[in-house]
Write a protein that holds these residues in place. Sequence first.
Motif, PDB file in Angstrom:
ATOM      1  N   SER A 110      10.822  23.669  30.506  1.00 61.25           N
ATOM      2  CA  SER A 110      10.304  25.044  30.507  1.00 61.25           C
ATOM      3  C   SER A 110       8.802  25.025  30.853  1.00 61.25           C
ATOM      4  N   ASP A 159       9.584  30.975  29.561  1.00 58.18           N
ATOM      5  CA  ASP A 159      10.424  30.278  30.534  1.00 58.18           C
ATOM      6  C   ASP A 159      10.550  31.070  31.833  1.00 58.18           C
ATOM      7  N   SER A 174       7.444  21.912  26.013  1.00 60.96           N
ATOM      8  CA  SER A 174       6.957  22.096  27.379  1.00 60.96           C
ATOM      9  C   SER A 174       5.902  21.056  27.718  1.00 60.96           C
TER      10      SER A 174
END
Length: 389
Positions: free
Chosen positions: A235, A366, A198
């Motif tokens: 994400s 997510d 991420s």
Amino acid sequence: DLSTGKSLSAEIIESEFYDGYKAHSTMEPHAAVTMMENDKLTAWISTQTPYPAQESISRELGIPLESVRVISPFLGGGFGGKSAHRQGIEAARLAKMTGKPVMVAWTRKEEFFYDTFRPAAVVKIVSGIDKSGNLVLWDYHQYFAGARGSDTIYDVPNQKNTGYSANDVHPFGTGAWRAPANNTNTFARESQIDMMASKAGIDPIEFRLKNLKDPRMIAVLEALKEKANWNPAKSPSGRGYGIACGFDAGSYVAHMAEVKVDKKTGHVQVLRVVCAQEMGYCVNPEGSLIQMEGCITMGLGYALKEDVEFTGGNVKTENFGTYEIPKFSWLPKIETVILDRNEPPQGGGEPAIICMGGVIANAIFDAVGARLYQMPMTPERVLAAMKKD
């Protein structure tokens, strides 16, 4: 060289993960029936270890090994909890003392108190990536979980793995619990990897593939992509899709989970789980499939609800009224694929359970952008994480 890893890192993340005690919570409590005739003892024991049980009874009663016969009926669940056979020894001693057939069966309260628990644990990780999203630092410390599953598995040039003994740490007995230690370690490792992906702004599967060299692990992730019909995205994407992978009992597994998070209550509903598994030559595909489905179902429990409550050595969890295991209503759509290989067969009874904590944690992130650092991921903890993040 961790100092070199830090100097090469464009981003460094330090995390601390926690896991609580889990009970084996089998449907059938520990039980045994023993009968002594002509200085020979026959024992029907609910145990996963009949030969060690025979040796234990022989030693405890002071009779020859050949004078002890152990018959193992089908277990009403074991998962590591019935490796010990204390109830069998107790029944054998009573049978010898009284000269009568004896049955010992633990009550549910005794089951939760006398059985061993999966150990609670802490995992601390410091990891770093360079500007291209390559892992360059991995400093892993697991406290009291056990080493199984603590392998880095990713290609990191500067890495260190440290384990700490559990001697005299736990207030009550701990022991093996389906894929011992690996559930905790995979939860921590795969959560940390997801955080790095991420931070790098890279799709979670592509980030893993980018940082892997093991061809077997790569092949399993590729199979998962195909089976799940995966569409890459950074994400948190709001979709509620999580990824996790790992290694256990000689087999490689990768999971995708889809979850729905109620933002008002914190309740997590797992809608779909896809699992790819490479276990060498699969001798019994149908049996392996059933094990994978069972692992996924059981994994929902330790990930979302199962927690032993206690104060000091006083265990408050005494029955299923306070220890919630998966129900039929929890079950997601489960899809599996076993890779076709002509290699030596590997284990299939435990690998698919190890990723369930990590894949659900990553799916929650997510969905709502909240990172969970502790299992089980109860509604209260999900709400707290949402407020914090």
